[in-house]
Structures are given as structure tokens and as C-alpha cells.
Design a protein around this motif. Structure first.
Motif, PDB file in Angstrom:
ATOM      1  N   GLY A   1       0.813  -1.218   0.000  1.00  0.00           N
ATOM      2  CA  GLY A   1       0.000   0.000   0.000  1.00  0.00           C
ATOM      3  C   GLY A   1       0.839   1.257   0.000  1.00  0.00           C
ATOM      4  N   HIS A   2       1.893   1.276   0.808  1.00  0.00           N
ATOM      5  CA  HIS A   2       2.795   2.436   0.826  1.00  0.00           C
ATOM      6  C   HIS A   2       3.451   2.632  -0.541  1.00  0.00           C
ATOM      7  CE1 HIS A   2       2.277   2.252   5.154  1.00  0.00           C
ATOM      8  NE2 HIS A   2       2.987   3.351   5.298  1.00  0.00           N
ATOM      9  N   GLN A   3       3.797   1.530  -1.184  1.00  0.00           N
ATOM     10  CA  GLN A   3       4.427   1.636  -2.502  1.00  0.00           C
ATOM     11  C   GLN A   3       3.458   2.196  -3.543  1.00  0.00           C
ATOM     12  OE1 GLN A   3       5.751  -2.410  -3.039  1.00  0.00           O
ATOM     13  NE2 GLN A   3       7.718  -2.053  -2.017  1.00  0.00           N
ATOM     14  N   VAL A   4       2.182   1.806  -3.455  1.00  0.00           N
ATOM     15  CA  VAL A   4       1.186   2.334  -4.380  1.00  0.00           C
ATOM     16  C   VAL A   4       1.040   3.845  -4.197  1.00  0.00           C
ATOM     17  CG1 VAL A   4      -1.269   2.342  -4.972  1.00  0.00           C
ATOM     18  CG2 VAL A   4      -0.087   0.173  -4.599  1.00  0.00           C
ATOM     19  N   VAL A   5       0.945   4.273  -2.946  1.00  0.00           N
ATOM     20  CA  VAL A   5       0.808   5.713  -2.685  1.00  0.00           C
ATOM     21  C   VAL A   5       2.015   6.468  -3.229  1.00  0.00           C
ATOM     22  CG1 VAL A   5       0.717   7.468  -0.879  1.00  0.00           C
ATOM     23  CG2 VAL A   5      -0.676   5.404  -0.674  1.00  0.00           C
ATOM     24  N   ALA A   6       3.220   5.957  -2.964  1.00  0.00           N
ATOM     25  CA  ALA A   6       4.428   6.645  -3.441  1.00  0.00           C
ATOM     26  C   ALA A   6       4.473   6.688  -4.961  1.00  0.00           C
ATOM     27  CB  ALA A   6       5.673   5.940  -2.897  1.00  0.00           C
ATOM     28  N   SER A   7       4.000   5.617  -5.623  1.00  0.00           N
ATOM     29  CA  SER A   7       4.039   5.576  -7.090  1.00  0.00           C
ATOM     30  C   SER A   7       3.105   6.598  -7.724  1.00  0.00           C
ATOM     31  CB  SER A   7       3.677   4.168  -7.582  1.00  0.00           C
ATOM     32  OG  SER A   7       2.312   3.879  -7.337  1.00  0.00           O
ATOM     33  N   ARG A   8       2.119   7.058  -6.989  1.00  0.00           N
ATOM     34  CA  ARG A   8       1.164   8.021  -7.517  1.00  0.00           C
ATOM     35  C   ARG A   8       1.658   9.463  -7.390  1.00  0.00           C
ATOM     36  NH1 ARG A   8      -4.460   5.547  -4.861  1.00  0.00           N
ATOM     37  NH2 ARG A   8      -4.588   3.682  -6.217  1.00  0.00           N
ATOM     38  N   ARG A   9       2.743   9.658  -6.694  1.00  0.00           N
ATOM     39  CA  ARG A   9       3.290  11.008  -6.534  1.00  0.00           C
ATOM     40  C   ARG A   9       4.288  11.278  -7.665  1.00  0.00           C
ATOM     41  NH1 ARG A   9      -0.589  10.067  -3.623  1.00  0.00           N
ATOM     42  NH2 ARG A   9      -0.651  10.567  -1.390  1.00  0.00           N
ATOM     43  N   GLY A  10       4.762  12.487  -7.761  1.00  0.00           N
ATOM     44  CA  GLY A  10       5.690  12.854  -8.833  1.00  0.00           C
ATOM     45  C   GLY A  10       7.099  12.363  -8.574  1.00  0.00           C
ATOM     46  N   GLU A  11       7.976  12.599  -9.528  1.00  0.00           N
ATOM     47  CA  GLU A  11       9.367  12.162  -9.423  1.00  0.00           C
ATOM     48  C   GLU A  11      10.088  12.845  -8.261  1.00  0.00           C
ATOM     49  OE1 GLU A  11      11.391  12.711 -13.077  1.00  0.00           O
ATOM     50  OE2 GLU A  11      10.169  11.268 -14.207  1.00  0.00           O
ATOM     51  N   HIS A  12       9.605  14.009  -7.902  1.00  0.00           N
ATOM     52  CA  HIS A  12      10.258  14.773  -6.837  1.00  0.00           C
ATOM     53  C   HIS A  12       9.917  14.226  -5.442  1.00  0.00           C
ATOM     54  CE1 HIS A  12       6.303  16.476  -7.820  1.00  0.00           C
ATOM     55  NE2 HIS A  12       6.172  16.626  -6.518  1.00  0.00           N
ATOM     56  N   TYR A  13       8.958  13.320  -5.375  1.00  0.00           N
ATOM     57  CA  TYR A  13       8.473  12.825  -4.085  1.00  0.00           C
ATOM     58  C   TYR A  13       9.554  11.990  -3.395  1.00  0.00           C
ATOM     59  CZ  TYR A  13       5.095  10.721  -0.781  1.00  0.00           C
ATOM     60  OH  TYR A  13       4.398  10.310   0.337  1.00  0.00           O
ATOM     61  N   GLU A  14       9.781  12.257  -2.127  1.00  0.00           N
ATOM     62  CA  GLU A  14      10.783  11.541  -1.335  1.00  0.00           C
ATOM     63  C   GLU A  14      10.080  10.490  -0.479  1.00  0.00           C
ATOM     64  OE1 GLU A  14      13.418  14.180   0.784  1.00  0.00           O
ATOM     65  OE2 GLU A  14      13.101  15.756  -0.700  1.00  0.00           O
ATOM     66  N   HIS A  15      10.512   9.250  -0.643  1.00  0.00           N
ATOM     67  CA  HIS A  15       9.861   8.117   0.026  1.00  0.00           C
ATOM     68  C   HIS A  15      10.718   7.633   1.194  1.00  0.00           C
ATOM     69  CE1 HIS A  15       7.472   4.572   0.592  1.00  0.00           C
ATOM     70  NE2 HIS A  15       8.387   3.736   0.153  1.00  0.00           N
ATOM     71  N   GLU A  16      10.094   7.418   2.361  1.00  0.00           N
ATOM     72  CA  GLU A  16      10.767   6.947   3.579  1.00  0.00           C
ATOM     73  C   GLU A  16      11.973   7.832   3.911  1.00  0.00           C
ATOM     74  OE1 GLU A  16      11.619   2.791   3.455  1.00  0.00           O
ATOM     75  OE2 GLU A  16       9.536   2.247   3.809  1.00  0.00           O
ATOM     76  N   VAL A  17      11.684   9.019   4.372  1.00  0.00           N
ATOM     77  CA  VAL A  17      12.708  10.013   4.694  1.00  0.00           C
ATOM     78  C   VAL A  17      13.175   9.818   6.133  1.00  0.00           C
ATOM     79  CG1 VAL A  17      13.253  12.471   4.784  1.00  0.00           C
ATOM     80  CG2 VAL A  17      11.563  11.618   3.126  1.00  0.00           C
ATOM     81  N   THR A  18      14.457   9.544   6.313  1.00  0.00           N
ATOM     82  CA  THR A  18      14.998   9.355   7.658  1.00  0.00           C
ATOM     83  C   THR A  18      15.134  10.697   8.358  1.00  0.00           C
ATOM     84  OG1 THR A  18      16.212   7.380   6.967  1.00  0.00           O
ATOM     85  CG2 THR A  18      16.949   8.464   8.980  1.00  0.00           C
ATOM     86  N   LEU A  19      14.585  10.771   9.564  1.00  0.00           N
ATOM     87  CA  LEU A  19      14.611  12.015  10.347  1.00  0.00           C
ATOM     88  C   LEU A  19      15.062  11.700  11.769  1.00  0.00           C
ATOM     89  CD1 LEU A  19      11.186  13.508   9.195  1.00  0.00           C
ATOM     90  CD2 LEU A  19      13.454  14.328   8.533  1.00  0.00           C
TER      91      LEU A  19
END
Length: 794
Positions: free
Chosen positions: A51-69
Motif C-alpha cells: 500500500g505504501h508503494q502504491v501511494v508513493a508511485s502516484r506522486r511525482g518524481e520529486h516525491y521523497e519516500h521513507e525520509v529518515t529524520l
């Protein structure tokens, strides 16, 4: 916090003192209100990732996935991975996969999700120097692949204030935990063996365990009963904790007796340490009454938790798990902080102690136990808590990044338990019962499910059919049924009917297992249909659990597997997913060959075709042994039918020999009554099924048991399922018969025979009844300390 961080804390003020994950921080500080399990079932881990992968795939190329903070507040370092960040829109997203109606989600669960999102947003503002940020909760419906997005624009000062407030609520607990871990390390460094000396073989056992944990290696130990395996593994594992910076020690077992022995061993360690401290204090003060009090039951400095099954821990099994139904769920999270603090002060949390703490604070004992798994050093529980598809201890280890060691008691059971944990079945009768009594709102999904089931049966005729591919249409209908029942549970303030609940749990398990089966070599699963009269069952059978268990072993610092029957080593490595280089050691027995007479009745065949002819010879042999040496004996057979036939033959041949038998379905009091017949002065023969509840895990020392008859080779029944298992084992390992039949069968035989000699003072006899016991390849699987078999003459 990990012990590594605790040690780093001592290196200076600039070192991080306590690291905590964002999720763990918020679960501690932001949960309030009722315990409420109606918004279920949660998606599986695989579904969540997808599900997380589907959501990330729907965003643009600029979208940052699983950002370490990561951010610091005083002595705390808070860290985690935000699900996603859109730098163009300055939007941080917290993604939650779900099933069911989002509007029905409890408010306290939604508040927890917002808390996590806001903490991540505060850390993002710090890292990217943002003055404002969009914070979005994205609820992703895994069934319909739809998103529900809740968005708020928040200012950095407000987010910072929220972050500080969470840290302030947690920091006192963090300092308490840091002090506890330092005290634990000091105490365990000074831990001494509680007896004057080790039992024969026990020192070598302990040294092997300590070395394996110290070198971060898994280890397989075949150690005979009587060597003191439980204390011999717990003591060195505890000693290794400070040096290896271990956070937790998990003692895992497949039987209740294993939990009891582990608790007894820890009690022994605790009492010995208390006596030592008391003596030292007395010498220093010369006033015995001034000696410090040490809690009984706990190894020094160690918090211990016993986990038991939910059905045994539940105080109100007739009520649903939410505040509108159960008084112990109402206000659970409001009362949890005080209960949690009382529990850590108690330290020793076996079932009785944990229940007492929970009820004194009016919270659910089972879910208090789930909470205390976060905060206890030694956790004792069933193997499923680490290896199951939804294993809690494994999930906590990953969440907190703990360094843990595993002690796996009676590890030979893990093969069958692994297959069961990673298997599932669609039982026509259970779903028919659910359909018959289901409310009208479920008629449509159940009718759809039933149509797919009937179509599958029409497509595959015959009493037994092994499918070439999994039935995807049926699985899809099951998934829709799960969602519909979940929606119903949200709207129903009382528990649903048991038949419907059973079908729901079955459907969820099928969905989980179908996913897992699709991710590994298809040769490791069987999909088959068995017909019995008018009913049929679809089974998802795990053949080899190795690919599914291997990641669990890899997640541990070290795993120690021990049993009296863990031979041959290559079989267990192959079945359990252990590395080919995993050492296998056999400990020297504390027993001598002269303690056990091994007799072989090679003139009798117990094969199915020969059983009628075997009845009288077996009865004669048993009567002869009993008359020669009256006392208590156990007799093991391959089935209840065979057991009953020999029992009747013995009654006819020697009616003076007392006997009693295991029944097909025995309650716990009936089991206790069966074992109670084995007294020190008793005489008679107890009949039992090999591989059943009396075949292992029972302790009848001295004259409570002086002999055993094993009238079977222990082989699994010859049927289409086992033949399919054999064929798969042949393909995978080139040794189908031994892997599917012989090795498991001989494990059952040796376990049953192991009931006879339990201590260095015991004397006894074993009669192995079958001509196949003559074979050399069979006798190589006997324990090495056994005397050479003496063959009966006809």
C-alpha cells in the motif's frame, strides 16, 4: 532504548542517552481512552508495504519516500522514517493502510496517527528550516486502492511545542529505563551459577551457549533430559547480555512445561543471588535483619515477563474487546501509565503476578502483558511470538532495533509448528455454519464466496486433488468477506456469533498465507482439496518452513536451539532455514548405559497390514515385562484404533494387569487424572498415542515410571497428503522418505522413550516393538548413550 546507547551515554554529556522511535514515543505519550479492537482487521505487513508503494508511485518524481529524520531533546534522540515528503508542496505524509469505513475509526486511534505525523513534521521543519508545512494523514484502502487524505497546514512553533511536550512526557521514563539497564548490566556481570557445581555435561552446555552468543552465531544443541538444559542455557545467556550489549533475551518454547521450567530456573538464579547479597550484607553490617530485601522469582536486576495465550488471559471471554462492552477495555489507556509503572516495580511478571497488577489497576491482563513486552528484559512465551506471521516479539525487535538472543526449547517441535503457523485451510463446514447464521448485511459477500467455492469444487473432482495453481478467485472473495465482517464489527457494540468469528479468522489467515506462498519457491507449498463425504476442505500446506523462518533467525543476534532430539543436524538445518555452517553439538549424557535396558522385539511387525497378527504377541510381551517387574509403564501406539485393539488384547490375556488409556479428546482435568495414576507406589500400564500429549514434555521421575513400550516406528500415516510431502521433499532435498517419514518418526520414538530415565538415579526398560528397529540406519538415530539393543526371542 538499546543497551549500546546506554553504554554510549556514559562516554560524555554529548553522547545520546536514550534513542526512541517516533512510533514508540507517540504510543507512550499520545494514547488515551478505550482499548478498541473494532477497527479491524489491520492489513498484513506485506499489504502495508504494498500500500505504501502504491501511494508513493502516484506522486511525482520529486516525491521523497521513507525520509529518515532524527532530532534531539535533552537526553533524548528521537528518530524514524517519515512515509513521504513532497518538497514542492512542502507536504509531509503519514500513510496508514486500512480496511473498513474510515469514519468508524476510534477517535483515540486517529489522534495517535496525528501525533506521529506532527512529530515527523516537527523534525522535518528542523532539518529543512521550514516555517510552515502541510501535514497529511493518508488513509489507503487496500481493498479498493483508494486514498482518503486529511490535511492541515501547521506552523513550526506549534509543531516544535508539540514535539517538546511529547519528549517531556517521556523523559522521566527514559531516565528510569537508563538507570535500570545500567543496574541490570552490573548485576548480570556478577551473576554466579546457583549451585555448588554443574551437573555432568551441563558446564560444557553452558560454555557452548556463552561462546555462541559472544561470537554472534546460531547453535544447535542435542542435550539429553536430565542435563539441566533450561538452567544450563539461561545462565550463560544472561551472563552474555552485558558484554554483547543485548537488549532482550527471549525464551521460546512450544509447551507450557517449558515456560514453567524457565520460570523455575530464573527463580533459582534470583534466590541464589539474594542469599549471596544477604550474606555479604550480614558480614559487612553484622546485623542480619538489616539485609536488603530481594524479590523472589527474579534473576538479579532482570525484569521477567511470562506471555500466555489470549484465551487463557482474558477475564471476560464473553465480551468484545472495546470500552462499550468490556470494563477492562474502558479507559484502558488512561489507566495504563499507572499499571505500567506498577508492573516495572514488580519486576517479576509471571501470569499470576501480571494478572494481580492488571486487576488492581482495572486494565486487561492480556493487553498489559503486550505492553510490558516493551519493557521487560527476559520474555518467556510460545515460539509463535517470534516466528508466527504476526509475531509480536519479532515486530517489537524491528521497531525498537533491539539486539536480542533467542533460546528455543524443544526445538525439534519448530518444524511442525512452523508448518502450522504458515499454513491455513478453508473448511467448508465452518463457512457453511457462518453463512447459515450470518446477518443480512453479509449475505452478498458470503453468497459470492460460496459461488467461488462451488465453482472450484466442480472444476476439481475426486477425493483428493493437488492444485497446480492457487485459486485466486476464491482468495479474492475471501478478502472481500474479511472486509465486510470488519465493517460489521465496527458497527456492532457486542461480539458477533462465534461461527462467524471463526470463519473470519480463517479467512484472514488464508489471505496472509496466500501472500506468503506467492513470495517464495512454489515447491514449498501444497494447495489441495480433500473430500470427506459431503464436505470438503481446501488446505494451504507449508511443506518446508525454512524460507519463512530464516529471516527470523537472521533478525536475532544469536539463536540457541536445544532439544534431546535434534538429530540429524542437516535435517533441521534444511527444515528451519538455518545456515549450512550452523554448528551442531551433542552434549555428553549424565546417564550410563546400565541405567536403561533396551529390548528389541524384532519378531513383531507393526505395519498396518500386520497389526491384527501383532495384537497377541504385544500383549504377551507387555504382560511378561509387567509380571517380571511390577510398576508403572507407558505404552505408545501409532493410532487410537491400534491402542484400543492392544488394550483389549491385554485385558483378555492378562486381566490382572491394571491399565488406563489416553482418550481422543481429553480435557485438562482428564490429562491430569491420566498422569496422576503414575504414583511412586503405583502399578499399571498407561496407553498413549505416539507424538501426542504424553509422548513428550511430561516428567515422571523415579518409580513413577519404570518402563515404556513403543509399538511403532513413529512414521506418519501413508496417505495422499504425506505422499505429496514426500515427493516435494525428494525434489528439494533428494531424500523424500527420510525427510517426510523416517526422521520425524524416530524423533517421536526417542522422545517417548525419553520419558523413562529422568535423573541419574533412575533405572528403567524400553521395549522397541517392530522388526524395522533392527536396521542399521534406524539404530544410528538412537541416542548415543543407549545400551545396545537386546533382541527378544519369540
Amino acid at each position: 532504548m538499546s543497551t549500546e546507547d546506554a553504554i554510549a551515554a556514559s562516554n560524555g554529556d554529548d553522547s545520546p542517552r536514550y534513542r526512541v522511535a517516533v512510533r514508540a514515543l507517540c504510543e507512550f505519550t499520545a494514547r488515551a481512552g478505550d482499548l478498541d479492537l473494532r477497527f479491524t482487521p489491520a492489513p498484513t505487513a506485506q499489504q502495508g508495504i504494498a500500500g505504501h508503494q502504491v501511494v508513493a508511485s502516484r506522486r511525482g518524481e520529486h516525491y521523497e519516500h521513507e525520509v529518515t529524520l532524527e532530532g534531539r531533546y535533552g537526553a533524548l534522540v528521537v528518530r524514524g522514517r517519515a512515509d513521504g515528503y513532497d518538497p514542492v508542496r512542502q507536504r509531509l505524509e503519514e500513510v496508514k493502510t486500512r480496511r473498513g469505513d474510515i469514519e468508524a475509526m476510534p477517535a483515540n486511534q486517529r489522534a495517535l496517527h496525528w501525533a506521529q505525523a506532527k512529530v515527523y513534521a516537527a523534525l522535518m521543519c528542523r532539518e529543512r528550516a521550514l516555517e510552515t508545512i502541510e501535514v497529511a494523514l493518508v488513509y489507503f484502502d487496500i481493498e479498493h486502492q483508494q486514498e482518503s487524505v486529511l490535511v492541515e497546514t501547521m506552523a513550526r512553533p506549534a509543531l516544535e511545542a508539540f514535539f517538546v511536550a511529547q519528549c517531556e512526557r517521556f523523559i522521566d521514563w527514559a531516565e528510569q529505563e537508563l538507570a535500570h539497564e545500567a543496574a541490570r548490566s552490573r548485576a548480570l556481570s556478577q551473576l554466579a551459577f546457583p549451585h555448588a557445581d554443574f551437573r555432568p555435561g551441563q558446564r560444557a552446555l553452558a560454555e557452548s551457549v556463552f561462546k555462541a552468543i559472544s561470537t554472534r552465531r546460531d547453535l544447535m544443541l542435542q542435550a539429553p533430559t536430565g542435563i539441566g538444559k533450561t538452567l544450563g542455557t539461561l545462565f550463560p545467556a544472561l551472563k552474555a547480555m552485558p558484554g554483547q550489549r543485548l537488549d532482550r533475551l527471549f525464551f521460546l518454547t512450544a509447551r507450557t512445561t517449558g515456560r514453567r521450567l524457565a520460570l523455575e530456573a530464573l527463580t533459582t538464579l534470583g534466590m541464589a543471588a539474594a542469599r549471596k547479597e544477604k550474606a555479604a550484607h550480614k558480614d559487612e553490617s553484622n546485623h542480619e535483619d538489616e539485609a536488603p530485601y530481594e524479590k523472589e522469582g527474579s534473576a538479579p536486576g532482570v525484569r521477567t515477563l511470562e506471555l500466555i495465550a489470549r484465551d487463557k488471559a482474558c477475564e471476560h471471554p464473553e465480551l468484545a474487546c472495546h470500552g462499550e462492552s468490556c470494563p477492562l477495555a474502558s479507559g484502558f489507556y488512561d489507566r495504563l501509565p499507572a499499571a505500567r509503572q506498577a508492573a516495572v516495580l514488580q519486576g517479576w511478571l509471571d501470569h499470576a503476578s501480571l494478572r494481580a497488577v492488571a486487576l488492581s489497576h482495572r486494565v486487561c491482563p492480556y493487553y498489559l502483558g503486550q505492553e510490558m513486552a516493551h519493557w521487560c528484559d527476559v520474555v518467556i512465551g510460545d515460539v509463535n511470538y517470534w516466528f508466527d506471521t504476526s509475531a509480536m516479539l519479532y515486530a517489537l525487535t524491528r521497531q525498537h532495533q533491539w539486539r536480542v538472543s533467542l533460546l528455543i526449547d524443544e526445538a525439534h517441535n519448530l518444524v511442525e509448528r512452523g508448518r502450522a503457523m504458515y499454513g491455513a485451510e478453508f473448511d467448508q463446514g465452518r463457512f457453511a455454519a457462518a453463512r447459515r447464521d450470518a446477518p443480512a448485511v453479509l449475505k452478498r459477500p458470503l453468497d459470492r464466496l460460496w459461488r467461488q467455492w462451488k465453482a472450484l469444487l466442480r472444476e476439481h473432482d475426486g477425493d483428493y486433488v493437488c492444485l497446480e495453481a492457487p485459486p485466486r478467485k476464491l482468495f479474492n472473495a475471501l478478502s472481500q468477506f474479511v472486509t465486510s465482517v470488519g465493517d460489521l464489527m465496527v458497527d456492532t457494540p457486542i461480539g458477533i456469533e462465534s461461527a462467524l468469528l471463526d470463519a473470519w479468522f480463517d479467512a484472514m489467515q488464508i489471505g496472509r498465507i496466500a501472500e506468503l506462498a506467492g513470495e517464495i519457491d512454489p515447491g514449498h507449498y501444497l494447495f489441495d482439496i480433500e473430500r470427506r463425504g459431503r464436505s470438503a476442505t481446501l488446505s494451504l500446506r507449508n511443506v518446508v518452513p525454512a524460507p519463512l523462518l530464516a529471516p527470523r533467525f537472521e533478525a536475532a543476534h544469536a539463536a540457541i536451539l536445544f532439544s534431546a532430539t535434534l538429530s540429524p543436524g542437516h535435517y533441521y538445518r534444511d527444515q528451519l532455514g538455518l545456515a549450512a555452517t550452523t554448528p551442531w553439538l551433542e552434549m555428553a549424557s549424565p546417564f550410563e548405559a546400565g541405567q536403561l535396558e533396551v529390548h528389541l522385539a524384532g519378531h513383531i511387525s507393526t505395519r498396518y497390514r500386520d497389526r491384527r497378527a501383532s495384537l497377541v504377541p504385544i500383549a504377551e510381551l507387555m504382560a511378561c515385562q509387567f509380571h517380571q517387574r511390577p510398576g508403572n509403564y507407558l505404552a505408545f501406539f501409532s493410532s487410537f484404533d491400534y491402542l484400543e485393539q492392544v488394550s483389549e488384547a491385554l485385558a483378555n490375556h492378562a486381566p490382572d494387569v491394571p491399565q488406563w488409556s489416553q482418550a481422543r479428546r481429553m480435557s485438562e482435568p482428564e490429562r491430569d487424572a491420566f498422569l496422576a495414576r503414575f504414583t511412586m507406589t503405583g502399578q499399571g500400564i498407561g496407553f498413549a498415542v505416539l507424538g501426542g500429549i504424553f509422548g513428550e514434555g511430561i516428567d515422571l521421575p523415579g518409580d513413577r515410571l519404570i518402563g515404556a513400550f513403543v509399538a511403532t516406528l513413529g512414521l506418519s500415516q501413508f496417505n495422499p497428503v504425506n505422499e505429496q510431502m514426500k515427493a516435494r521433499m525428494e525434489t528439494l532435498f533428494g531424500d523424500g522418505y527420510r525427510y517426510a517419514y523416517l526422521y520425524p518418526g524416530m524423533t517421536r520414538v526417542v522422545q517417548a522413550a525419553g520419558r523413562v530415565i529422568r535423573s541419574p538415579e533412575d533405572r528403567g526398560v524400553i521395549h522397541l516393538i517392530d522388526d524395522r528397529f533392527r536396521r542399521g540406519d534406524i539404530q544410528t538415530l538412537f541416542p548415543s548413550w543407549w545400551a545396545l539393543p537386546v533382541e527378544h526371542t519369540t
